[in-house]
Design an enzyme around this catalytic site. Structure first.
Site, PDB file in Angstrom:
ATOM      1  CG  HIS A  18      -0.457   0.090   2.500  1.00  0.00           C
ATOM      2  ND1 HIS A  18      -0.060  -0.691   3.623  1.00  0.00           N
ATOM      3  CD2 HIS A  18       0.004   1.462   3.297  1.00  0.00           C
ATOM      4  CE1 HIS A  18       0.324  -0.002   4.526  1.00  0.00           C
ATOM      5  NE2 HIS A  18       0.291   1.111   4.390  1.00  0.00           N
ATOM      6  CG  ASP A  48       0.005  -4.121   2.651  1.00  0.00           C
ATOM      7  OD1 ASP A  48      -0.177  -3.648   1.500  1.00  0.00           O
ATOM      8  OD2 ASP A  48      -0.137  -3.452   3.661  1.00  0.00           O
ATOM      9  N   GLY A 123       3.543   6.502   7.942  1.00  0.00           N
ATOM     10  CA  GLY A 123       4.643   6.816   7.381  1.00  0.00           C
ATOM     11  C   GLY A 123       5.632   5.716   7.941  1.00  0.00           C
ATOM     12  CG  ASN A 124       6.216   4.150  12.209  1.00  0.00           C
ATOM     13  OD1 ASN A 124       5.620   4.893  12.753  1.00  0.00           O
ATOM     14  ND2 ASN A 124       7.524   3.813  12.179  1.00  0.00           N
ATOM     15  CB  SER A 125       3.169   1.759   6.119  1.00  0.00           C
ATOM     16  OG  SER A 125       1.751   2.031   6.814  1.00  0.00           O
ATOM     17  CG  LEU A 180      -4.371 -26.755   3.802  1.00  0.00           C
ATOM     18  CD1 LEU A 180      -4.613 -26.525   5.290  1.00  0.00           C
ATOM     19  CD2 LEU A 180      -3.515 -27.787   3.646  1.00  0.00           C
ATOM     20  N   GLY A 181      -7.515 -26.020   0.313  1.00  0.00           N
ATOM     21  CA  GLY A 181      -8.610 -26.377  -0.008  1.00  0.00           C
ATOM     22  C   GLY A 181      -9.787 -26.637   0.824  1.00  0.00           C
ATOM     23  CB  VAL A 182     -10.051 -26.541   4.388  1.00  0.00           C
ATOM     24  CG1 VAL A 182      -9.698 -28.003   4.195  1.00  0.00           C
ATOM     25  CG2 VAL A 182      -9.050 -25.847   4.608  1.00  0.00           C
TER      26      VAL A 182
END
Length: 262
Positions: A18, A48, A123-125, A180-182
């Site tokens: 982002h 992200d 700004g920390n992102s 996994l498909g669950v």
């Protein structure tokens, strides 16, 4: 503006998706005020994360911690550029692990955040969450706040998940993710009571996709996954993160509670 972490001395940098999403031009400024133009190597909206590259040599890097070994109550430092205040360091403890706050809107989103009370602001992102040895435990990515500024809670992507995503972006340009498909739910007291379960933690199998890896492995509806490769999982977010570190075709051992038997 945002923050980032140099993970290789030849200029690979991790930040949040982002931070750079829809950017036409990206400039990286180092702690010593050197500036570079950055190229986007790849992005993964589901976690992200984004991988950038600058042209440099012998750049300072952070070593990665094993985020599975971090403990609640452990001291950590958040490093970044909140409100454009360069190289700001705040301290706190790990408040919780495996947090899902439903902030990522991607269909295949994986949220299993490390929650801390180190002050993190806009700004920390993309900045570093480090342990007291200076090793990278996570990438700061979000806050829970009614005001848009820090109000006690901040969240970081665990370094083990980041390592896998970045490795895939370097090798393939996209993320190779296992499934996994669950359909799953986190076990709690009410779910345990409604389904006559003997445990109150783990990941309940609600249903399975036909011909999925889980079905072929013998997983059944109503069973509870309690571990992956011998590492305990308490909720759905932790299971998603653990499987998210695997690639299609990998062999994975699940620890499953079958009506009281594991």
């Amino acid at each position: 503006s945002g923050s980032g972490v140099i993970i290789s001395d030849d200029g690979f940098i991790v930040t949040n998706n982002h931070v750079i999403d829809n950017a036409d031009d990206i400039e990286v400024s180092l702690n010593d005020n050197r500036t570079y133009k950055a190229e986007v190597i790849g992005t993964d909206p589901s976690t992200d994360l984004a991988l950038l590259k600058i042209e440099g040599e012998a750049l300072p890097t952070l070593a990665l911690a094993n985020s599975d070994e971090t403990k609640v109550g452990q001291w950590v430092l958040a490093i970044g550029n909140p409100f454009n205040l360069n190289s700001t360091v705040t301290a706190g403890i790990i408040s919780a692990k495996g947090r899902n706050i439903n902030i990522l809107k991607d269909q295949a989103a994986i949220e299993s955040f490390i929650q801390t009370d180190a002050a993190v602001n806009p700004g920390n992102s993309g900045g570093a969450l480090v342990d007291l040895n200076g090793n990278l435990s996570g990438i700061n990515t979000a806050i829970a706040s009614p005001t848009g500024s820090y109000s006690g809670y901040s969240f970081a992507i665990p370094s083990n998940l980041m390592r896998k995503v970045v490795t895939d972006l370097m090798e393939y340009g996209t993320v190779q993710r296992g499934y996994l498909g669950v359909m799953i739910r986190s076990v709690d007291g009410n779910l345990a009571k409604d389904n006559d379960l003997t445990i109150t933690e783990g990941v309940y199998i609600d249903s399975l996709i036909e011909n999925s890896a889980a079905e072929k492995a013998g997983i059944k509806k109503g069973e509870v996954v309690v571990g992956v490769e011998g590492i305990r999982v308490k909720n759905a977010a932790e299971l998603q993160a653990a499987i998210g570190t695997k690639r299609p075709g990998d062999n994975v051992t699940l620890n499953v509670n079958r009506r009281g038997e594991v």
